[in-house]
Design an enzyme around this catalytic site. Structure first.
Site, PDB file in Angstrom:
ATOM      1  N   HIS A  37      32.591  31.535  42.025  1.00 46.72           N
ATOM      2  CA  HIS A  37      31.628  31.875  40.955  1.00 46.72           C
ATOM      3  C   HIS A  37      30.422  32.299  41.018  1.00 46.72           C
ATOM      4  O   HIS A  37      29.629  32.938  40.155  1.00 46.72           O
ATOM      5  CB  HIS A  37      31.681  30.247  40.129  1.00 46.72           C
ATOM      6  N   ASP A  43      27.326  38.915  39.802  1.00 43.64           N
ATOM      7  CA  ASP A  43      27.561  40.567  39.485  1.00 43.64           C
ATOM      8  C   ASP A  43      26.981  40.976  37.907  1.00 43.64           C
ATOM      9  O   ASP A  43      27.458  40.640  36.820  1.00 43.64           O
ATOM     10  CB  ASP A  43      29.253  40.641  38.914  1.00 43.64           C
ATOM     11  N   ARG A  46      28.563  42.652  34.808  1.00 44.47           N
ATOM     12  CA  ARG A  46      29.397  41.866  34.314  1.00 44.47           C
ATOM     13  C   ARG A  46      28.706  41.015  33.231  1.00 44.47           C
ATOM     14  O   ARG A  46      28.950  40.842  32.135  1.00 44.47           O
ATOM     15  CB  ARG A  46      30.377  41.153  35.282  1.00 44.47           C
ATOM     16  N   GLY A  70      39.275  30.434  30.007  1.00 46.86           N
ATOM     17  CA  GLY A  70      38.978  30.512  31.417  1.00 46.86           C
ATOM     18  C   GLY A  70      37.671  30.510  31.581  1.00 46.86           C
ATOM     19  O   GLY A  70      36.862  31.618  32.144  1.00 46.86           O
ATOM     20  N   GLU A 121      47.911  27.347  27.933  1.00 49.69           N
ATOM     21  CA  GLU A 121      49.124  27.408  27.128  1.00 49.69           C
ATOM     22  C   GLU A 121      49.519  25.911  26.788  1.00 49.69           C
ATOM     23  O   GLU A 121      50.441  25.558  26.381  1.00 49.69           O
ATOM     24  CB  GLU A 121      50.085  27.995  28.098  1.00 49.69           C
ATOM     25  N   GLU A 138      36.491  36.510  30.143  1.00 51.61           N
ATOM     26  CA  GLU A 138      36.458  37.481  30.896  1.00 51.61           C
ATOM     27  C   GLU A 138      37.650  37.194  31.822  1.00 51.61           C
ATOM     28  O   GLU A 138      37.847  36.621  32.625  1.00 51.61           O
ATOM     29  CB  GLU A 138      35.201  37.121  31.990  1.00 51.61           C
TER      30      GLU A 138
END
Length: 351
Positions: A37, A43, A46, A70, A121, A138
């Site tokens: 992470h 980044d 991003r 996520g 899910e 992301e």
């Protein structure tokens, strides 16, 4: 393309299930590591693309319910809360979810952001929430579709997004181009003599591996070509399988050692005149995705304005559902005559 046949009587189906469970465990263990992470948050291209897309569309977020699929350490959830969302649910299956909850509290957003640990899910949203206004995620992997996170986002869209709701980013494009690799021959020759031993047979296996590398912009020798697009608000949640023809123009004389894949995503919505985009092109600022490189067996000697015609295919790996494999066929006709080749490439979760 047809799927692999599984012999149930031999117990292979059970082994396949066990393998998938191991793969899933390894995948989420990777995203439980702090260094993973940290690399993502460092980044800048991003992280700032998501920040700008959310902050520049505050009118879309104010008073809305947002789902972060996520969520990792929760940075996108915090961006959404800062933009005025009334409720943000961050869903994260990796153990990093506990730390994300603490980070939310440390920043005084616990009344807005709720981190839920579990698979998207399988979880239910808290507080009886049945619909969300916006989904952010992301989800992109190398060569865009690695890691299989796209399917989780589309699952969440189909289950919880209200009619007319927004998915960000909502457009994803995959591109192909040709590039030279000044060190390709040197790397290949390494295997010919390793401390006096012939290991040249390794080159056969290595040549079929798709690898991630940072391709310098000056090494790109052709135009690029769009081989696939996903529109997240309407795409069906089915396995990514496609073949696409492409045509590239050679921009300057040189030697093409590989085809490279890169992607961009766009955050379309609101009234922003210039939508925010995030690109992993060699011509764009560096990102942790870098580029995915498909090395050719035989280099192409090309001259400016020549045309390279080819076909590119992508399909899920039969060994790991979070990996994608590739097929590549190319044909060129230039001053040195006509050249053609066809090749399959495999990938691994490390990609």
């Amino acid at each position: 393309m047809s799927g692999d046949q599984v012999d149930v009587s031999s117990g292979k189906l059970q082994n396949l299930t066990l393998n998938e469970e191991v793969e899933e465990s390894v995948f989420f263990q990777t995203y439980s590591r702090l260094e993973t992470h940290m690399d993502l948050l460092k980044d800048t291209a991003r992280t700032m693309a998501y920040r700008d897309a959310i902050e520049q569309n505050r009118q879309l977020f104010e008073g809305k319910v947002v789902l972060d699929v996520g969520c990792g350490m929760g940075i996108l959830s915090l961006f959404a809360a800062k933009a005025g969302a009334s409720k943000v649910i961050g869903v994260e299956n990796a153990d990093i979810a506990a730390l994300a909850s603490q980070i939310v509290k440390d920043n005084g957003k616990e009344n807005v952001v709720n981190v839920v640990q579990g698979l998207i899910e399988e979880v239910e949203l808290p507080d009886g929430i049945q619909q969300v206004d916006i989904i952010v995620s992301e989800w992109m992997g190398n060569a865009l579709y690695m890691e299989g996170m796209l399917h989780s986002v589309l699952f969440a869209r189909d289950k919880w997004l209200r009619p007319g709701g927004l998915v960000l980013p909502n457009v994803a494009n995959l591109w192909i181009a040709g590039a030279c690799d000044p060190h390709r021959s040197l790397n290949n020759d390494f295997w010919n003599n390793v401390e006096g031993f012939d290991m040249s047979s390794v080159k056969i296996q290595v040549s079929h591996e798709a690898v991630v590398d940072c391709v310098a912009s000056q090494n790109v020798l052709t135009s690029d070509y769009l081989v696939h697009t996903t529109r997240l608000e309407s795409a069906p949640n089915t396995p990514i399988k496609f073949r696409s023809m492409f045509e590239l123009e050679v921009l300057r004389t040189g030697i093409i050692h590989s085809m490279i894949l890169y992607f961009d995503v766009a955050f379309l919505g609101g009234q922003t005149e210039t939508p925010v985009t995030l690109s992993t092109s060699p011509h764009a600022p560096w990102t942790h995705w870098e580029q995915t490189v498909l090395h050719l067996d035989n280099p192409l000697y090309v001259q400016a304005k020549e045309r390279i015609i080819g076909g590119f295919g992508m399909f899920p790996s039969s060994e790991n559902s979070r990996c994608m494999n590739f097929e590549l066929g190319i044909r060129s006709k230039g001053a040195k005559g006509q050249a053609s080749q066809f090749k399959y490439f495999n990938s691994s979760q490390k990609l």
